[in-house]
Scaffold this active site. Structure first.
Site, PDB file in Angstrom:
ATOM      1  N   LYS A 240      -9.265   2.488  -2.548  1.00 51.06           N
ATOM      2  CA  LYS A 240      -9.607   2.057  -1.198  1.00 51.06           C
ATOM      3  C   LYS A 240     -11.002   2.539  -0.811  1.00 51.06           C
ATOM      4  O   LYS A 240     -11.353   3.704  -1.037  1.00 51.06           O
ATOM      5  CB  LYS A 240      -8.556   2.579  -0.216  1.00 51.06           C
ATOM      6  CG  LYS A 240      -8.576   1.940   1.166  1.00 51.06           C
ATOM      7  CD  LYS A 240      -7.347   2.383   1.956  1.00 51.06           C
ATOM      8  CE  LYS A 240      -7.236   1.718   3.299  1.00 51.06           C
ATOM      9  NZ  LYS A 240      -5.998   2.124   4.016  1.00 51.06           N
TER      10      LYS A 240
ATOM     11  N   CYS B  38      -5.729  -2.950   2.443  1.00 56.60           N
ATOM     12  CA  CYS B  38      -5.526  -2.884   3.897  1.00 56.60           C
ATOM     13  C   CYS B  38      -6.840  -2.928   4.677  1.00 56.60           C
ATOM     14  O   CYS B  38      -7.430  -3.988   4.845  1.00 56.60           O
ATOM     15  CB  CYS B  38      -4.700  -1.658   4.255  1.00 56.60           C
ATOM     16  SG  CYS B  38      -3.925  -1.748   5.899  1.00 56.60           S
TER      17      CYS B  38
ATOM     18  N   SER C 265      18.555   4.086  30.952  1.00 54.65           N
ATOM     19  CA  SER C 265      19.605   4.476  30.012  1.00 54.65           C
ATOM     20  C   SER C 265      20.419   3.271  29.566  1.00 54.65           C
ATOM     21  O   SER C 265      20.924   3.239  28.432  1.00 54.65           O
ATOM     22  CB  SER C 265      20.517   5.540  30.626  1.00 54.65           C
ATOM     23  OG  SER C 265      21.155   5.072  31.793  1.00 54.65           O
TER      24      SER C 265
ATOM     25  N   GLU D 239       0.827  -1.204   0.000  1.00 51.15           N
ATOM     26  CA  GLU D 239       0.000   0.000   0.000  1.00 51.15           C
ATOM     27  C   GLU D 239       0.869   1.265   0.000  1.00 51.15           C
ATOM     28  O   GLU D 239       1.833   1.368   0.766  1.00 51.15           O
ATOM     29  CB  GLU D 239      -0.903  -0.024   1.238  1.00 51.15           C
ATOM     30  CG  GLU D 239      -1.783   1.191   1.405  1.00 51.15           C
ATOM     31  CD  GLU D 239      -2.629   1.136   2.679  1.00 51.15           C
ATOM     32  OE1 GLU D 239      -3.606   1.889   2.759  1.00 51.15           O
ATOM     33  OE2 GLU D 239      -2.304   0.332   3.590  1.00 51.15           O
TER      34      GLU D 239
END
Length: 558
Positions: free
Chosen positions: A113, A149, A297, A45
């Site tokens: 679509k 989709c 971290s 897509e």
């Protein structure tokens, strides 16, 4: 009549806006399909533009460039298989999300679509028009229907295609990862196969785009929901799938069967890919971060080493008078284990200078959070200076628990261009560290083994902004905090429901208050890898100036 059909699936990583490079990827996939004797090569897509484009697609010049690139592809890919590629389409002064079928040197048809997603990270109704459902198109001996989709997440489009003669469903996707997404997709596509009785090809892109990571996991299903092929998760792949005509219709022969990783690995891989692609697609090669000796971290440094290579990661220790010796030792051990450079930039002198400068104004007041935050902001200042001087992207390291309740300093430890663990609660950070210490994969550029020392994982978390400070002095224990946040954020539970689950009312109310008043910080925070369906940014959009609180005691949905 031919009784075989070969389809080449191109599960690739496009870059938003890099139209020429995306077209070159498409040409290379088409050439691979032609060499393999394919009848059709399929891409995903909106491949020509990259995905998601957001409001960039509203720029007429951008749309024109994309359509021109598709027209050139049609001419260049004339002698060989058909090519399916997603891109924008203009019709009757409206803009559509289209899927182009190129064959014989021209654009043969464009599928548009119908269902436009307008939830989670998607807002396609903002930029595209919804089209009527298209019928199937013919490639050689096969009539193919292509729900785009979201069209395949609803039964109507696939059923209409079956009723109008489709024999195979080819679904081009831009479907981003979240925890558990492969199983969700599989269940939905099995439903479409059972409803229509047709084989289905689910083709998804890979790659990071801002906060989203597209994880591939393309698959081919035969009627009955039987899996005929499974492409890998997160990796680019070009695979050929053969269909044969049987008395019952077209069926896919057994193809590649890649293993889909478990969730702990998938989440970590998403963080690594998200950072690697964010860096590459924004033009950075090297990263810098403050390494405190704490767990957050440490995991960000590990993700960075795995994404970029240890040689491209600079760790900086920024000690103050409150920094413990074990923090210095642990930070050095993490950097040494990873093979990253570590520099030490004390902030004591700058802290004293700021204190002296503000002393006349602050005279007669008690030291407190203001003075603590000055330390964090000085660290942010030093790190941004290093980032600017050496062209290294600054990574910020706040976990979702801290970002949720504002246990972070704006313009301080929130400074940075990207946060790989923004959508990872603190309790998951602990488990992710253990998983990474025990596992290594070929896609990790950092070293194998226990790179994060056990003491980093087990010691009580502390910001070390005052003597003997612990996170638990300011927050509930993380296992309690995360459970409450899961209810408030991930499940939108009411205060009453959380209290019914056994949580203390005052604690729940305090966490709710902190969550709501910290919205302004999140609004200014760096993007980070999306792992859940309630990630901060596009998934969860709350007003900053907002005074409602859950005071009714009523349960959600009541």
């Amino acid at each position: 009549m031919a009784d075989r059909f070969r389809l080449t699936l191109a599960q690739l990583n496009p870059t938003v806006g890099e139209i020429a490079a995306n077209a070159e990827k498409a040409r290379a996939a088409w050439a691979a399909g032609r060499a393999a004797g394919a009848d059709m090569v399929a891409l995903t897509e909106m491949f020509i533009t990259g995905y998601q484009t957001q409001d960039l697609i509203l720029k007429p010049a951008f749309v024109a460039d994309a359509i021109a690139a598709i027209e050139r592809l049609a001419a260049e890919c004339a002698d060989g298989p058909a090519l399916g590629i997603g891109g924008p389409h203009l019709r009757d002064m409206k803009l559509y999300n289209g899927y182009y079928i190129l064959r014989g040197g021209r654009i043969e048809t464009v599928v548009l679509k119908h269902h436009l997603p307008n939830s989670d990270v998607f807002d396609e109704k903002r930029v595209f028009a919804s089209a009527e459902v298209n019928g199937p198109y013919r490639i050689g001996p096969v009539r193919i229907g292509s729900p785009i989709c979201e069209d395949a997440w609803h039964p109507d489009v696939c059923e209409t295609l079956e009723e109008t003669g489709a024999e195979i469903l080819l679904v081009p996707n831009g479907s981003p990862y979240h925890r558990g997404k492969p199983d969700l997709r599989l269940n939905l596509m099995v439903a479409r196969v059972i409803e229509t009785g047709l084989p289905l090809v689910y083709l998804n892109m890979v790659g990071g785009q801002d906060d989203q990571v597209f994880d591939g996991s393309s698959m081919v299903l035969n009627p009955g929901g039987h899996l005929a092929a499974q492409l890998p998760q997160f990796d680019e792949a070009v695979e050929h799938v053969d269909f044969i005509r049987t008395a019952e219709g077209w069926r896919a022969e057994q193809g590649v069967m890649a293993e889909i990783p478990r969730i702990w690995e998938a989440d970590y891989r998403a963080c690594v890919m998200g950072l690697a692609d964010y860096m590459a697609k924004t033009g950075f090669r090297k990263a810098v971060l403050g390494l405190s000796g704490g767990i957050d971290s440490a995991i960000v440094a590990t993700i960075a080493a795995d994404a970029l290579g240890p040689e491209n990661v600079r760790c900086v220790m920024l000690p103050s008078p409150y920094t413990s010796d074990h923090s210095l030792e642990d930070a050095a051990a993490v950097a040494r284990n990873l093979g990253c450079r570590i520099d030490t930039v004390p902030i004591s002198g700058a802290q004293a200078a700021v204190g002296d400068t503000l002393a006349p104004l602050f005279a007669g007041t008690e030291p407190g959070i203001t003075e603590e935050n000055i330390q964090s902001r000085l660290r942010g200042l030093m790190l941004m200076a290093i980032s600017n001087k050496f062209g290294e992207m600054l990574l910020t390291t706040g976990n979702k628990s801290e970002v949720a309740v504002g246990y972070c300093t704006i313009y301080g430890d929130m400074n940075g261009g990207y946060n790989p663990i923004k959508d990872m609660y603190k309790t998951r950070v602990f488990e992710t560290c253990r998983w990474r210490n025990e596992n290594h994969r070929p896609w990790m550029k950092g070293p194998a083994g226990a790179v994060i020392p056990e003491r980093v994982i087990t010691k009580p978390p502390s910001a070390e902004l005052r003597p003997d400070q612990k996170d638990q002095d300011s927050l509930p224990p993380y296992e309690v905090l995360d459970a409450i946040l899961d209810g408030l954020i991930e499940r939108e539970l009411s205060v009453a429901e959380l209290v019914d689950m056994g949580f203390d009312l005052a604690t729940v109310k305090r966490v709710e208050h902190l969550l709501f008043i910290s919205e302004y910080k999140r609004f200014q925070s760096a993007p980070g890898t999306r792992l859940t369906i309630r990630a901060f940014w596009l998934d969860r959009r709350y007003p900053i100036a907002m005074r409602w609180r859950d005071e009714t005691g009523g349960k959600s949905g009541a």
